[in-house]
Enzyme design. Structure first.
Site, PDB file in Angstrom:
ATOM      1  N   HIS A 146       1.594   2.081  -3.749  1.00 39.92           N
ATOM      2  CA  HIS A 146       0.597   2.971  -3.979  1.00 39.92           C
ATOM      3  C   HIS A 146       0.728   4.581  -3.470  1.00 39.92           C
ATOM      4  O   HIS A 146       0.437   5.500  -4.337  1.00 39.92           O
ATOM      5  CB  HIS A 146      -0.854   2.546  -3.802  1.00 39.92           C
ATOM      6  CG  HIS A 146      -1.255   1.358  -4.480  1.00 39.92           C
ATOM      7  ND1 HIS A 146      -1.385   1.192  -5.881  1.00 39.92           N
ATOM      8  CD2 HIS A 146      -1.457  -0.009  -3.806  1.00 39.92           C
ATOM      9  CE1 HIS A 146      -1.753  -0.092  -6.116  1.00 39.92           C
ATOM     10  NE2 HIS A 146      -1.927  -0.791  -5.111  1.00 39.92           N
ATOM     11  N   GLU A 159      -0.534  -0.464  -9.829  1.00 39.91           N
ATOM     12  CA  GLU A 159      -0.250  -1.778  -9.207  1.00 39.91           C
ATOM     13  C   GLU A 159       1.258  -2.027  -9.519  1.00 39.91           C
ATOM     14  O   GLU A 159       1.868  -2.630  -8.955  1.00 39.91           O
ATOM     15  CB  GLU A 159      -1.067  -2.977  -9.667  1.00 39.91           C
ATOM     16  CG  GLU A 159      -2.531  -2.750  -9.262  1.00 39.91           C
ATOM     17  CD  GLU A 159      -2.405  -2.992  -7.626  1.00 39.91           C
ATOM     18  OE1 GLU A 159      -1.852  -3.474  -7.006  1.00 39.91           O
ATOM     19  OE2 GLU A 159      -3.633  -2.556  -7.155  1.00 39.91           O
ATOM     20  N   GLU A 200       0.881  -1.223   0.085  1.00 40.88           N
ATOM     21  CA  GLU A 200       0.173  -0.078   0.066  1.00 40.88           C
ATOM     22  C   GLU A 200       0.870   1.375   0.148  1.00 40.88           C
ATOM     23  O   GLU A 200       0.327   2.377  -0.334  1.00 40.88           O
ATOM     24  CB  GLU A 200      -1.071   0.098   1.208  1.00 40.88           C
ATOM     25  CG  GLU A 200      -2.077  -0.983   1.121  1.00 40.88           C
ATOM     26  CD  GLU A 200      -2.842  -1.656  -0.053  1.00 40.88           C
ATOM     27  OE1 GLU A 200      -2.752  -0.740  -0.847  1.00 40.88           O
ATOM     28  OE2 GLU A 200      -3.240  -2.417  -0.162  1.00 40.88           O
TER      29      GLU A 200
END
Lengths: 509, 509
Positions: free
Chosen positions: B276, B302, B273
């Site tokens: 991201h 991704e 995460e």
């Protein structure tokens, strides 16, 4: 939405849709404000404030739109009356009032104000932490200036400050407050003096320990459960300034603040906010999603928070039942303390600097100071630069003590950073409403204090739900107090209550 | 806002204001969605979903309004061109595309869909916890049905499923994916078989302990700091399904999930995460507040999460530096484990049921299964009732194992409850993009893996900021990969990378 519906539906259907749309936006903004005050990253605040400004402006535009004006005119006519429910009629009345008020504010001015106050709350948090009055002053000056311009646009009835008061306690004026605060001063100042001179001062040494935060949190959660707070319709978080926010009846959130060297701050803060939350969680579900879903005024709202916090949470019976529970969390700190000693200790009367930690008696003096300063700002054009100096002088005069910095002085409250001038009197009004309601509750629930001493808090919650909570904004503050007690708001129930309570605690004959 | 501005400003000024308004609404809804997935009280969800539906509908209305159409037409003409910046030109192009797509969906249908998916995510959480596929099926059927209707309204180019894919990875078709997945299958299935038959299986016993949640959280926070995650522009919370959400460059939030019996879940989930989040935090500030502020496609997004999670976070060098740090939190559990053993243990290849906990090699098989099922749903009219049965059969066939309940099977992912059909292929595209980018990074940063082994992660972050992050949506996925690597996306970089890595780990000659 409204545009599409406009073509086919009746006025009341379109009106319900439009007010629901506004309420929906308010709910979403409520989540965003909650987030900003419970941990939103600081680098996102400026951009977030712009986004909040955009949606608030859109709400404002809808509430002052030509469509709204036309719908209100159409619905005020007699034609549609057969279709209207009681809720519709009240909704039309309240919406009309807000429409007339908002129509006087230029949209761009409103947007600037929303962006300013949204950002100022975050700036205030920092300024408070650093006791930096000068750093926060530019924000404060702007916010006050906007409010002065709003008053001029809305038009002054009575005094300029009355125009602000009306937003929080509809119908209450500076004249009313001068009278009510005058009566409070007349009876409470001598009582405080008597206590200081002749009273048998309770021991508070046991409150001066170190109290683990996790244990305080557990006890806060336990207390909320006992009060009937619905955790599936709410949550408890932390924030610099504790608050409750009702987003819908199914989502009413509380925050509190844990101080490791002060057991009572979170304890009574949590009970206070829970009083607000019980109100919002128990509004009649039929009002959900409408602008009538919520407390009817800030005074009535504060009556609920302060009734639970003080008249229940600081009562003798409450601690007969709950002191043993509190001792499970703090066995060493509270060793050997009996309910009577605990009760007396948490009700010590002492001039202090921080409003939200003040005792029930001097609390009203804190409010009077803010009331007087706000009157000076709006009725006498007090310069914002002088706020700190005036604040400190008033504390010196009324309470005999003076803040050593702005964090424990003029910057202590969140209200002004959010533009909430005219709110503070609600707290003392709340105390008066609460004492007056409690008198009736004692008559109608003859075992009230036995129940509390046995840990049965729900009968009172149910009584208040029936009398206050379920009505939401369907009844005016004056209607609520008259329906419950048969008379308008009076100051003497509060004075009687305080006199009786504190004479016993301080063993004054 | 837009209405007022319309009278005086030029088309580009009005266009910027209108797209900013839409972006502001998106940001506020982002906060509300984050809240719904990190602890919003369940009794408020139904009402909240209505409110979300109202604002989403308004966004939708603005994006398809006559005003938007007129502005786009005016700006597409040559007249205004001198005034336009590069950002304007890209914004016009992207807005035009969305305008054309949204115009085909009736607003009421869109609103119903938003309310449905907003509520379905909460229902999914419960259904997953109870492994109740039948309970969630009514939601799933409706969501699939809406998507089938949307495809019909948008119009089918190629196959119906292509229409969905285009939303997440513009330009990528079923034909492309059939080819790319075919190539992956061709090289990775034999590799997995070779590993299973001849490989020297790493010891994973040390991963089977009990790992205190608070310690895991501390290490997650530490790792985020090492990666250059800006905590003043973000926060770490917990949720059932970990996610990152970029609300603005100044507010990019991460969630993770701590399992006390599984150290790797939160560890690699957090790094994933954070990948991201680094993307969203480091978009050029000049794009802030515009719809171009964010990742350019889900595949590129991704690529960043999976590059950091796997190619860095599961690399040998990373654990040379960070295993001693992890041992400070878990000294007993990791006693005597050296970096090499740890590296081999966290890279064990094993057929498993849960996608987000799968190893890098079999992960692509999890994605293939979802890709094939989604193709069946939209290109072959698979009945949603059969989803659990088909899911289980495909796991049996591809991985040789079968879920014992829906929670670890067909209900494991959040995506379908939010209507995100066509998203899953992004993960494997991300793996391919990442491997191809890494090849260039190794050339342009000659000390890359020495740096990582010394805990210097920031040079890579800066390289990626320069090549990927800062561009936001200004570049298409294809442009990004061609600019970095000089060629379009290919599958063999990923296959080479996996072959080299796993042959070494499994000691295959």
């Amino acid at each position: 939405m409204s545009e599409n519906a406009a073509t086919k539906d009746s006025a009341i259907v379109r009106f319900r849709a439009l007010t629901t749309q506004i309420k929906h936006y308010e709910e979403l903004l409520g989540v965003v404000y909650w987030d900003m005050r419970t941990g939103a990253p600081r680098k996102g605040i400026a951009q977030r404030s712009e986004a909040v400004g955009t949606l608030s402006s859109e709400m404002f535009r809808l509430s002052t739109s030509a469509e709204m004006g036309e719908l209100l005119d159409e619905l005020d006519g007699a034609g549609a009356d057969g279709e209207l429910t009681d809720v519709d009629r009240k909704l039309i009345k309240e919406t009309r009032k807000e429409y007339e008020r908002n129509l006087k504010i230029p949209p761009e001015l409103y947007r600037e104000y929303v962006v300013l106050t949204s950002q100022a709350e975050t700036e205030w948090e920092e300024a408070k932490a650093k006791s930096d009055f000068k750093g926060f002053l530019p924000y404060l000056k702007q916010i006050i200036d906007y409010n002065r311009r709003f008053i001029a646009l809305w038009g002054v009835k009575g005094t300029p400050y009355d125009t602000l008061l009306d937003m929080y306690e509809p119908g209450t004026t500076t004249a009313d407050l001068d009278r009510l605060f005058g009566e409070l001063r007349h009876r409470l100042v001598p009582l405080a003096a008597d206590i200081a001179q002749r009273g048998d001062k309770p021991d508070t040494a046991f409150l001066q320990g170190k109290f683990d935060k996790a244990a305080q949190k557990r006890f806060s959660l336990y207390t909320l459960g006992q009060m009937g707070y619905d955790f599936e319709a709410g949550r408890l978080d932390e924030s610099v300034h504790p608050f409750a926010t009702g987003l819908s009846t199914g989502d009413v959130r509380i925050t509190t603040r844990y101080l490791e060297d002060d057991l009572t701050s979170a304890l009574f803060g949590t009970i206070h906010e829970c009083g607000h939350a019980l109100y919002e969680q128990n509004v009649d579900p039929k009002l959900n999603g409408t602008p009538l879903c919520g407390g009817t005024s800030m005074g009535i709202h504060e009556s609920q928070s302060r009734l639970w916090e003080n008249m229940i949470g600081r009562s003798r019976g409450f601690w007969e039942r709950y002191l043993p529970e509190l001792k499970k969390e703090f066995p060493a700190q509270l060793e050997g303390i009996e309910a009577e000693a605990f009760y007396r200790g948490i009700n010590v009367v002492e001039p202090s600097l921080i409003r939200i930690e003040a005792d029930e008696l001097t609390y009203n003096l804190h409010i009077m100071i803010r009331y007087e300063i706000e009157k000076m700002l709006f009725n006498e054009d007090l310069e914002p630069e002088r706020l700190e100096e005036v604040w400190n002088a008033k504390y010196k005069e009324a309470l005999g003590i003076e803040p050593s910095n702005a964090g424990e002085g003029v910057l202590q409250d969140v209200h002004w950073s959010g533009g909430m001038f005219g709110y503070f009197p609600s707290y003392s009004l709340g105390n008066m409403y609460a004492a007056q309601m409690l008198k009736t509750a004692e008559r109608e629930l003859p075992t009230l204090f036995e129940d509390i001493a046995a840990g049965r808090l729900l009968p009172l919650k149910e009584w208040l739900t029936e009398k206050v909570y379920r009505h939401g904004k369907m009844l005016e503050p004056g209607e609520i107090i008259e329906r419950i007690t048969g008379e308008p708001l009076r100051s003497d129930y509060l004075c009687d209550y305080l006199e009786e309570k504190y004479k016993a605690i301080y063993r004054l004959g």
